[in-house]
Enzyme design. Structure first.
Site, PDB file in Angstrom:
ATOM      1  N   GLU A 172      -9.884   2.448   3.940  1.00 50.59           N
ATOM      2  CA  GLU A 172      -9.558   3.583   3.045  1.00 50.59           C
ATOM      3  C   GLU A 172     -10.856   4.161   2.424  1.00 50.59           C
ATOM      4  O   GLU A 172     -11.058   5.371   2.381  1.00 50.59           O
ATOM      5  CB  GLU A 172      -8.613   3.066   1.959  1.00 50.59           C
ATOM      6  CG  GLU A 172      -8.254   4.030   0.852  1.00 50.59           C
ATOM      7  CD  GLU A 172      -7.403   3.318  -0.226  1.00 50.59           C
ATOM      8  OE1 GLU A 172      -6.398   2.686   0.122  1.00 50.59           O
ATOM      9  OE2 GLU A 172      -7.769   3.406  -1.419  1.00 50.59           O
TER      10      GLU A 172
ATOM     11  N   HIS B  35      -7.607  -2.996   4.867  1.00 50.88           N
ATOM     12  CA  HIS B  35      -6.998  -1.661   4.767  1.00 50.88           C
ATOM     13  C   HIS B  35      -7.746  -0.834   3.724  1.00 50.88           C
ATOM     14  O   HIS B  35      -8.088   0.330   3.945  1.00 50.88           O
ATOM     15  CB  HIS B  35      -5.508  -1.770   4.394  1.00 50.88           C
ATOM     16  CG  HIS B  35      -4.912  -0.489   3.883  1.00 50.88           C
ATOM     17  ND1 HIS B  35      -5.121  -0.028   2.594  1.00 50.88           N
ATOM     18  CD2 HIS B  35      -4.145   0.459   4.478  1.00 50.88           C
ATOM     19  CE1 HIS B  35      -4.500   1.125   2.429  1.00 50.88           C
ATOM     20  NE2 HIS B  35      -3.911   1.433   3.562  1.00 50.88           N
ATOM     21  N   ASN B  36      -8.018  -1.440   2.580  1.00 50.75           N
ATOM     22  CA  ASN B  36      -8.706  -0.704   1.525  1.00 50.75           C
ATOM     23  C   ASN B  36     -10.156  -0.397   1.895  1.00 50.75           C
ATOM     24  O   ASN B  36     -10.661   0.681   1.578  1.00 50.75           O
ATOM     25  CB  ASN B  36      -8.663  -1.492   0.209  1.00 50.75           C
ATOM     26  CG  ASN B  36      -7.325  -1.334  -0.490  1.00 50.75           C
ATOM     27  OD1 ASN B  36      -6.312  -1.105   0.166  1.00 50.75           O
ATOM     28  ND2 ASN B  36      -7.304  -1.465  -1.800  1.00 50.75           N
TER      29      ASN B  36
ATOM     30  N   SER C  84       0.819  -1.213   0.000  1.00 51.69           N
ATOM     31  CA  SER C  84       0.000   0.000   0.000  1.00 51.69           C
ATOM     32  C   SER C  84       0.848   1.256   0.000  1.00 51.69           C
ATOM     33  O   SER C  84       1.926   1.286   0.582  1.00 51.69           O
ATOM     34  CB  SER C  84      -0.924   0.038   1.221  1.00 51.69           C
ATOM     35  OG  SER C  84      -1.661   1.239   1.195  1.00 51.69           O
TER      36      SER C  84
ATOM     37  N   LYS D 157      -4.704  -6.496   3.738  1.00 48.07           N
ATOM     38  CA  LYS D 157      -4.621  -5.387   2.778  1.00 48.07           C
ATOM     39  C   LYS D 157      -6.018  -5.000   2.276  1.00 48.07           C
ATOM     40  O   LYS D 157      -6.328  -3.820   2.094  1.00 48.07           O
ATOM     41  CB  LYS D 157      -3.722  -5.762   1.587  1.00 48.07           C
ATOM     42  CG  LYS D 157      -3.746  -4.766   0.426  1.00 48.07           C
ATOM     43  CD  LYS D 157      -3.284  -3.375   0.859  1.00 48.07           C
ATOM     44  CE  LYS D 157      -3.034  -2.373  -0.220  1.00 48.07           C
ATOM     45  NZ  LYS D 157      -4.046  -2.023  -1.158  1.00 48.07           N
TER      46      LYS D 157
HETATM   47  C1  6PG Z   1      -3.175   1.465  -1.670  1.00 45.10           C
HETATM   48  C2  6PG Z   1      -4.445   1.695  -2.427  1.00 45.10           C
HETATM   49  C3  6PG Z   1      -4.364   1.027  -3.761  1.00 45.10           C
HETATM   50  C4  6PG Z   1      -5.346   1.594  -4.760  1.00 45.10           C
HETATM   51  C5  6PG Z   1      -6.738   1.131  -4.524  1.00 45.10           C
HETATM   52  C6  6PG Z   1      -7.769   2.055  -5.067  1.00 45.10           C
HETATM   53  O1  6PG Z   1      -3.288   0.921  -0.593  1.00 45.10           O
HETATM   54  O2  6PG Z   1      -2.121   1.855  -2.156  1.00 45.10           O
HETATM   55  O3  6PG Z   1      -5.528   1.174  -1.736  1.00 45.10           O
HETATM   56  O4  6PG Z   1      -4.462  -0.328  -3.529  1.00 45.10           O
HETATM   57  O5  6PG Z   1      -5.281   2.949  -4.816  1.00 45.10           O
HETATM   58  O6  6PG Z   1      -6.845  -0.097  -5.199  1.00 45.10           O
HETATM   59  O7  6PG Z   1      -8.939   1.386  -4.986  1.00 45.10           O
HETATM   60  P1  6PG Z   1     -10.224   1.838  -5.735  1.00 45.10           P
HETATM   61  O8  6PG Z   1      -9.867   1.985  -7.195  1.00 45.10           O
HETATM   62  O9  6PG Z   1     -11.177   0.734  -5.515  1.00 45.10           O
HETATM   63  O10 6PG Z   1     -10.618   3.141  -5.149  1.00 45.10           O
END
Ligand code: 6PG
Length: 508
Positions: free
Chosen positions: A217, A213-214, A138, A210
């Protein structure tokens, strides 16, 4: 600094899109010799040419046009990272190297793979004597280049081989402050500090973590958007004024990468019309690649109420219905727009509290989900460590994560983050304002699904009695689904022989 081994390059990488390129340069800057391979050879040639012209560590990057030569150039046990599109593309790329591997070699998937695929791949490769690590990476492009947060899952043996590289290239956090050490430049990586990586667990554990984590996010971003929307629609604030608010919030407990970039984005002018703000030129429809959806699906599968995270996914889905919304905006009525009469300063403070309290709930949901997943998949996750390696490098990096680390270090068996004394106090302090903000959004017709669903979660979680007694009675009525009684031990099930309900007769 690591030395070149006698029998080959330290590590190989397949997939030279921007994340792959940056991870290669990060490893090279840390003294590792990296072999690179890309299915389209011209991409590899371009990258090598770019390195030679621009990068201080170019002599540590070695391009191979032939996959066999690439594999054979690596020191044993061979370690090959894949940064290719998740799904079938990953399988194809991995299968292309398999014929040239030896027993004990290690494949590392650094993409956003679904953890079920990682569990399957680990099993399949193990049967062939090949080790497999599914590692969350990430931090986007900059993270990959100067220090990502790395979440590896796989056997301890394989981790032992990868650890020296992963700990070197990961983001570093200051031991005392818990904040990320910044300022790395090409050829000059960060020295010292605590690395943002640790072995998460076997097979799919790294990719699962991970994914969560997303999911977090997604909710972090949605909460920020709701704060922005309330300031814009209720308080009539302009982007530059809101930028100042976010910058101010970033000085306190909300300090985080996402708040920081929000402050930057809001003051950005539109390159095509420099008198206007960029954010106003961006169409209000959000894309998604699927990791937030996977997190929500997993929470439904495991029966964990991660409603705020699901709301964040649905909010993106709703935003995508642009044409329908535009049409509905002229026909579906909301409350008459009243100007907000109270103090703007006090309202901003209220929004800040709502954001912080909702954030605590959202993280509580994410950690509860991981706690359940570890039982389902036979992992033993260390939540203090997970929060620790999220303190730097990754998209959700924040001061807040040190508090989560502390919470789990103080109580390894903490059932829910909201019960930790620090977070409990924070919610108690902020909840009056949080409630006011949710009420104001309802009153003014402003959509704020994450703020309100987080509050519903909080109120539901702290309710000793919920109305599901009635729901269970309904289930027993129409489906003989049985019920438990308040005056009997849990686990005993009862049923009433309900009278057959008459069909409602419609009077004509
Ligand atoms: C990270 C981000 C990376 C990416 C996401 C965006 O941890 O660096 O999460 O994995 O930016 O995949 O996800 P979306 O396109 O679903 O918003």
């Amino acid at each position: 600094m690591a030395k070149t081994t006698d029998d080959g390059h330290h590590i190989g990488l397949v997939g030279l899109a921007v994340m792959g390129q940056n991870l290669v340069l990060n490893m090279a800057d840390h003294g590792f010799n990296v072999a690179v391979y890309n299915r389209t050879t011209s991409k590899m040639d371009d990258f090598i040419a770019y390195c030679k012209a621009n990068e201080p560590s170019a002599d540590r990057v070695h391009g191979y046009a032939d996959v066999k030569d690439f594999v054979k150039s690596l020191a044993r046990p061979r370690k090959i990272i894949f940064l290719v599109k998740a799904g079938a593309g990953t399988d194809a790329a991995m299968n292309s190297v398999v014929p040239y591997l030896d027993k004990g070699d290690i494949l590392i998937d650094g993409g956003n793979a679904n953890w079920n695929d990682t569990i399957r791949r680990e099993k399949e490769f193990k049967a062939k004597g090949i080790e497999f690590i599914g590692s969350g990476v990430s931090g986007g492009e900059t993270g990959a280049r100067f220090g990502p947060s790395l979440m590896p899952g796989g056997s301890k043996e394989a981790w032992k081989s990868l650890r020296p590289i992963w700990t070197k290239i990961a983001a570093k956090v200051d031991k005392k402050t818990g904040l990320e050490l910044t300022g790395a430049e090409p050829g000059k990586p960060i020295k010292g500090g605590e690395p943002c990586t640790a072995h998460i667990g076997p097979d799919g554990a790294g990719h699962y973590v991970k994914m969560v984590h997303n999911g977090i996010e997604y909710i972090d971003m949605q909460l920020i958007c709701e704060a922005y929307s309330i300031m814009k629609n209720l308080l009539g604030m302009k982007p530059d004024a809101m930028s100042k608010v976010f910058a101010e919030w970033n000085k306190g407990e909300l300090f985080s990468f996402l708040i920081e970039i929000t402050a930057d984005i809001l003051q950005q002018k539109d390159p095509e019309n420099p008198r206007k703000f960029f954010v106003d030129a961006v169409l209000d429809t959000a894309g998604q690649k699927g990791t937030g959806k996977w997190t929500s699906i997993s929470s439904l599968d495991l029966g964990i109420p991660a409603n705020a995270m699901a709301e964040a996914v649905f909010a993106r889905c709703l935003s995508a219905l642009k044409e329908e919304r535009v049409a509905a905006s002229t026909s579906l009525k909301g409350p008459k727009a009243k100007k907000y009469a109270g103090s703007k300063k006090a309202a901003i403070e209220m929004i800040r509290d709502a954001l912080y309290c909702s954030k605590i709930c959202a993280y509580a949901q994410g950690f509860q989900l991981m706690a359940e997943a570890q039982h389902e998949y036979n992992w033993k996750l260390d939540f203090g460590t997970i929060a620790k390696i999220w303190r730097g490098g990754c998209i959700i990096r924040a001061r807040f994560l040190q508090k989560i680390t502390d919470a789990y270090n103080n109580d390894k068996k903490l059932q829910n983050l909201m019960l930790d004394p620090y977070f409990k106090k924070a919610i108690h302090k902020g909840q009056a304002n949080w409630r006011k903000v949710v009420a104001l959004t309802a009153e003014h017709g402003i959509s704020a699904p994450a703020f309100s669903s987080a509050l519903a979660y909080y109120d539901g979680y702290r309710s000793a009695v919920l109305p599901q007694n009635l729901l269970q009675a309904q289930r027993d009525f129409f489906g003989a689904h049985t019920y438990e009684r308040v005056d009997k031990k849990r686990g005993q099930f009862f049923h009433i022989d309900w009278p057959e309900p008459g069909r409602p007769q419609l009077k004509v």
